[in-house]
Design an enzyme around this catalytic site. Structure first.
Site, PDB file in Angstrom:
ATOM      1  CE  LYS A 135      -1.375  -6.726  -4.509  1.00 16.95           C
ATOM      2  NZ  LYS A 135      -2.638  -7.085  -3.941  1.00 16.95           N
ATOM      3  CG  ASP A 153      -2.180  -2.048  -2.304  1.00 16.67           C
ATOM      4  OD1 ASP A 153      -1.808  -1.012  -2.853  1.00 16.67           O
ATOM      5  OD2 ASP A 153      -2.309  -1.964  -1.244  1.00 16.67           O
TER       6      ASP A 153
END
Ligand code: SF4
Length: 234
Positions: A135, A153
């Site tokens: 991420k 997210d």
């Protein structure tokens, strides 16, 4: 697995994902023209450190800490010139300060050893840095103009599910679903659009569906705000 609105969207005649994604991106881009990363940074190195600090905390919290931090630590060497405890104190307010300080110092070491002190821009290189997971790497690569994936997210996950773009809960699977329908040119921008929409309109506990520009494209919105039935006149 999350409640699937993928099928619900088709059942309600809203169209397939590939048909809806164009107008979804267009309308969000119009609605949130200034959508961009909320972290403040002035260099690739500051971007990398900001994103590493943003794990498990808000961007606002990171932005409170980084001005003084970036005045003190300007190069990778600066992060290695202090004991870990000193760096921990300097980033304390972002939480998880021990793991973060350790990861930052490890990353600075690898930057100096393998990348000539520069931040690499590909996902494959970024994930070799200690404490830089997919991420974080995705966010950094996208901001450096080399988006190789789509950042997922909490907002991106929630909105992708509500909009019936994925039936998954796992971020990696959600990312794969999004990559199939979002054009590559929009991989960097798409998460920002969803994040801004998620903060302003499609709020976690109380989405403001009646005023949402995506209502007619959104299966969850259609359930929350059923379209008015047209009464037949004799
Ligand atoms: Fe979120 Fe409602 Fe908009 Fe769908 S219609 S994106 S659930 S605010």
């Amino acid at each position: 697995m999350a409640r699937s609105y993928v099928r619900e969207a088709r059942r309600r005649g809203l169209g397939r994902r590939r048909e809806r994604i164009g107008p979804i991106v267009e309308r969000l881009a119009e609605e949130h023209a200034d959508a961009q990363i909320a972290l403040r940074f002035r260099s690739d190195l500051e971007l990398l450190v900001s994103v590493m600090l943003s794990a498990q905390t808000t961007d606002t919290n990171v932005n409170r800490v980084t001005p003084a931090l970036f005045d003190k630590y300007r190069r990778p060497e600066d992060y290695l010139a202090v004991p870990q405890e000193e760096l921990e104190r300097d980033i304390y307010a972002t939480g998880f300060f021990r793991q973060k300080a350790k990861a930052i110092q490890g990353t600075m070491r690898v930057l100096l050893e393998n990348f000539d002190g520069k931040v690499p821009s590909t996902l494959d290189e970024l994930v070799t840095l200690p404490g830089v997971a997919r991420k974080t790497a995705n966010v950094v690569a996208a901001e450096l103009g080399h988006a190789q994936g789509i950042v997922v997210d909490t907002h991106v996950r929630r909105l992708s599910q509500r909009l019936g773009l994925t039936r998954h809960d796992d971020p990696v699977k959600i990312e794969r679903d999004l990559q199939k329908v979002v054009s590559r040119a929009n991989w960097a921008r798409f998460p920002h659009l969803l994040i801004w929409h998620g903060r302003a309109v499609c709020i976690s506990r109380a989405p403001r569906c009646p005023e949402c520009v995506l209502l007619d494209l959104c299966p969850e919105g259609q359930i929350r705000v059923p379209p008015r039935r047209v009464r037949r006149t004799a």
